[in-house]
Write a protein that holds these residues in place. Sequence first.
Motif, PDB file in Angstrom:
ATOM      1  N   MET A 117      36.979  16.518 -13.084  1.00 49.25           N
ATOM      2  CA  MET A 117      36.035  15.822 -12.195  1.00 49.25           C
ATOM      3  C   MET A 117      36.961  16.317 -10.592  1.00 49.25           C
ATOM      4  SD  MET A 117      33.727  14.401 -13.447  1.00 49.25           S
ATOM      5  CE  MET A 117      33.251  14.067 -14.934  1.00 49.25           C
ATOM      6  N   ALA A 118      36.154  15.975  -9.808  1.00 48.91           N
ATOM      7  CA  ALA A 118      36.513  16.232  -8.300  1.00 48.91           C
ATOM      8  C   ALA A 118      37.371  15.402  -7.629  1.00 48.91           C
ATOM      9  CB  ALA A 118      35.130  16.496  -7.478  1.00 48.91           C
ATOM     10  N   ILE A 119      38.293  15.849  -7.227  1.00 50.54           N
ATOM     11  CA  ILE A 119      39.530  14.823  -6.438  1.00 50.54           C
ATOM     12  C   ILE A 119      39.405  15.154  -4.925  1.00 50.54           C
ATOM     13  CG2 ILE A 119      42.021  14.391  -6.079  1.00 50.54           C
ATOM     14  CD1 ILE A 119      42.250  15.562  -8.816  1.00 50.54           C
ATOM     15  N   ILE A 120      38.843  14.056  -4.414  1.00 51.08           N
ATOM     16  CA  ILE A 120      38.774  14.198  -2.675  1.00 51.08           C
ATOM     17  C   ILE A 120      39.481  12.926  -2.188  1.00 51.08           C
ATOM     18  CG2 ILE A 120      36.688  15.523  -2.905  1.00 51.08           C
ATOM     19  CD1 ILE A 120      35.334  12.921  -1.892  1.00 51.08           C
ATOM     20  N   LYS A 121      39.811  12.963  -0.822  1.00 49.82           N
ATOM     21  CA  LYS A 121      40.224  11.744  -0.313  1.00 49.82           C
ATOM     22  C   LYS A 121      39.862  11.759   1.011  1.00 49.82           C
ATOM     23  CE  LYS A 121      44.893  13.242   0.931  1.00 49.82           C
ATOM     24  NZ  LYS A 121      46.377  12.684   0.949  1.00 49.82           N
ATOM     25  N   PRO A 122      40.005  10.641   1.975  1.00 50.45           N
ATOM     26  CA  PRO A 122      39.815  10.553   3.293  1.00 50.45           C
ATOM     27  C   PRO A 122      41.030  11.215   3.854  1.00 50.45           C
ATOM     28  CG  PRO A 122      40.264   8.287   2.433  1.00 50.45           C
ATOM     29  CD  PRO A 122      40.201   9.288   1.172  1.00 50.45           C
ATOM     30  N   PHE A 123      41.014  11.562   5.251  1.00 44.86           N
ATOM     31  CA  PHE A 123      41.850  12.133   6.123  1.00 44.86           C
ATOM     32  C   PHE A 123      41.915  11.458   7.526  1.00 44.86           C
ATOM     33  CE2 PHE A 123      38.410  14.743   6.882  1.00 44.86           C
ATOM     34  CZ  PHE A 123      38.824  15.336   8.098  1.00 44.86           C
ATOM     35  N   ARG A 124      42.894  11.789   8.160  1.00 42.41           N
ATOM     36  CA  ARG A 124      43.010  11.566   9.681  1.00 42.41           C
ATOM     37  C   ARG A 124      42.743  12.556  10.427  1.00 42.41           C
ATOM     38  NH1 ARG A 124      48.706   9.920  11.015  1.00 42.41           N
ATOM     39  NH2 ARG A 124      47.593   9.440  13.255  1.00 42.41           N
ATOM     40  N   ALA A 125      41.388  12.539  10.957  1.00 47.99           N
ATOM     41  CA  ALA A 125      40.940  13.911  11.695  1.00 47.99           C
ATOM     42  C   ALA A 125      41.518  14.004  13.078  1.00 47.99           C
ATOM     43  CB  ALA A 125      39.186  13.831  11.825  1.00 47.99           C
ATOM     44  N   LEU A 126      41.546  15.198  13.476  1.00 45.83           N
ATOM     45  CA  LEU A 126      41.909  15.474  14.939  1.00 45.83           C
ATOM     46  C   LEU A 126      40.290  15.500  15.332  1.00 45.83           C
ATOM     47  CD1 LEU A 126      43.976  15.861  17.249  1.00 45.83           C
ATOM     48  CD2 LEU A 126      43.761  18.346  16.871  1.00 45.83           C
ATOM     49  N   ARG A 127      40.091  14.789  16.410  1.00 43.34           N
ATOM     50  CA  ARG A 127      38.560  14.973  16.876  1.00 43.34           C
ATOM     51  C   ARG A 127      38.397  14.624  18.407  1.00 43.34           C
ATOM     52  NH1 ARG A 127      35.518   9.871  16.681  1.00 43.34           N
ATOM     53  NH2 ARG A 127      36.593   8.259  16.000  1.00 43.34           N
ATOM     54  N   PRO A 128      37.425  15.090  18.831  1.00 44.63           N
ATOM     55  CA  PRO A 128      37.137  14.935  20.481  1.00 44.63           C
ATOM     56  C   PRO A 128      36.860  13.671  20.831  1.00 44.63           C
ATOM     57  CG  PRO A 128      35.358  16.124  19.407  1.00 44.63           C
ATOM     58  CD  PRO A 128      36.178  15.868  18.455  1.00 44.63           C
ATOM     59  N   GLN A 129      36.938  13.217  22.061  1.00 44.03           N
ATOM     60  CA  GLN A 129      36.429  11.968  22.586  1.00 44.03           C
ATOM     61  C   GLN A 129      34.903  12.112  22.488  1.00 44.03           C
ATOM     62  OE1 GLN A 129      38.217   9.709  23.463  1.00 44.03           O
ATOM     63  NE2 GLN A 129      40.079  10.370  23.224  1.00 44.03           N
ATOM     64  N   PRO A 130      34.187  10.997  22.318  1.00 42.45           N
ATOM     65  CA  PRO A 130      32.771  11.208  21.979  1.00 42.45           C
ATOM     66  C   PRO A 130      32.010  11.757  23.164  1.00 42.45           C
ATOM     67  CG  PRO A 130      33.523   9.092  21.466  1.00 42.45           C
ATOM     68  CD  PRO A 130      34.680   9.801  21.959  1.00 42.45           C
ATOM     69  N   ALA A 131      32.515  11.472  24.334  1.00 44.85           N
ATOM     70  CA  ALA A 131      31.548  12.344  25.520  1.00 44.85           C
ATOM     71  C   ALA A 131      31.948  13.561  25.686  1.00 44.85           C
ATOM     72  CB  ALA A 131      32.212  11.546  27.035  1.00 44.85           C
ATOM     73  N   LEU A 132      32.832  14.118  24.769  1.00 41.71           N
ATOM     74  CA  LEU A 132      33.226  15.544  24.992  1.00 41.71           C
ATOM     75  C   LEU A 132      32.996  16.512  23.862  1.00 41.71           C
ATOM     76  CD1 LEU A 132      36.823  15.307  26.665  1.00 41.71           C
ATOM     77  CD2 LEU A 132      34.553  15.650  27.551  1.00 41.71           C
ATOM     78  N   ALA A 133      32.453  15.650  22.904  1.00 35.79           N
ATOM     79  CA  ALA A 133      31.952  16.467  21.364  1.00 35.79           C
ATOM     80  C   ALA A 133      31.143  17.689  21.472  1.00 35.79           C
ATOM     81  CB  ALA A 133      31.276  15.360  20.604  1.00 35.79           C
ATOM     82  N   LYS A 134      30.107  17.596  22.544  1.00 34.20           N
ATOM     83  CA  LYS A 134      29.188  18.786  22.782  1.00 34.20           C
ATOM     84  C   LYS A 134      30.102  20.288  23.182  1.00 34.20           C
ATOM     85  CE  LYS A 134      24.925  20.282  24.331  1.00 34.20           C
ATOM     86  NZ  LYS A 134      23.585  20.183  24.920  1.00 34.20           N
TER      87      LYS A 134
END
Length: 411
Positions: free
Chosen positions: A1-18
Amino acid sequence: MAIIKPFRALRPQPALAKEVAARPYDVLNSAEAAAEAAGNPNSFYHVSKSEIDLPDGTDVHSEAVYLKAAENLQALRDAGTLFHEDQPCYYIYKLVMDGRAQTGLVCVSSIDDYNNGIIKKHEFTRPDKELDRINHITYTRAQTGNVFLAYDDVPELNTIIDHWQQRHAPVYDFIADDGIAHTIWVVDEAATGEQITELFATKVPATYIADGHHRAASAALVQKATNENIHSSANLNYFLTTIFPASQLAILDYNRLVKDLNGHSKADFLSQLEYDFIVEPIGHHEQKPSMLHEFSMYLDGTWYRLVAQEGTYTTDPIGILDVTILQNNVLDKLLGIKDPRTDKRIDFVGGIRGLGELVKRVNSGEMQVAFALYPVTIGQLFDIADSGNVMPPKSTWFEPKLRDGLLTHLI
């Protein structure tokens, strides 16, 4: 069976995503990346295609490129363009292209699952491409490229994902310059996250790599090399994936162009084709294949319909594929292309570019003949992966593609 887990993403500020979002590093060349990133210091191409910030002619596999990628990633963090999530989360990623939507779960998947065959493969990988990704991961200390996985639908998972979208606002919601819509929700509720983890562990016996074989292989090799030296961060034991239910996925055609007819005249080539195919001229108008075992061929300004005759293919998972039929009966038998992975006389064009790209390159004289194929089905992909076989190279093209930079896994 598949083992997955959540993680702490490095991600952009919402206004800069595009501004940050970038197409995958391997679907465009350096010049195209430089053009798309022009005037945009927040573009993730400065990380994924960092040669755009170095002098023209820089070897894209040189240490300078990987050092620049690490430097640029840190600069985006220092500027506050990218931030590190406070807690481990799952992320829901919805893409819409031409009115068709597909929604996946962004998580990290177990490298043990990859090594043990729970995550199933359908392509060989090339050492030179693996080394490129190994170096990029090692220098940046990040998995910046997402591996696209598929699984057989689980109704309970679909329900959780649907309900979350209905009850929560997305953190990112924009339409990229190519018209594809990208919407992402953060699943930051522990109880929901636990439900998702448990459902994968009990209801999903396998996941299948749709796109990203080199990214997956490289993550596994980095983990192996690091853990052989010293027990390192547990983050290395997982790699960045987005997992989609199979019912939502579409595979596009992956077409072929060949530089010459291997010494055949046009008349002789057409005559030889008739041993294995029904050959029918269809004129100057583009026409895609409408079913399995049917091909469209463009030669000397004319389109032809080719239909494979009985006896040109077998019914096993590999032999029945149209890419196999074309390889065995045309590319190898008539055109002398034994290994399409290494032969310089052949090139490949994803169906997203349309048949017009085939016409353009043949009419220019760069190529002499083009072949358009009917797309591989998701069922064929699963059958081949389950059988332990691999597809011929360049068999599948998935669209729409995930964007780099929106969710990065730090190791």
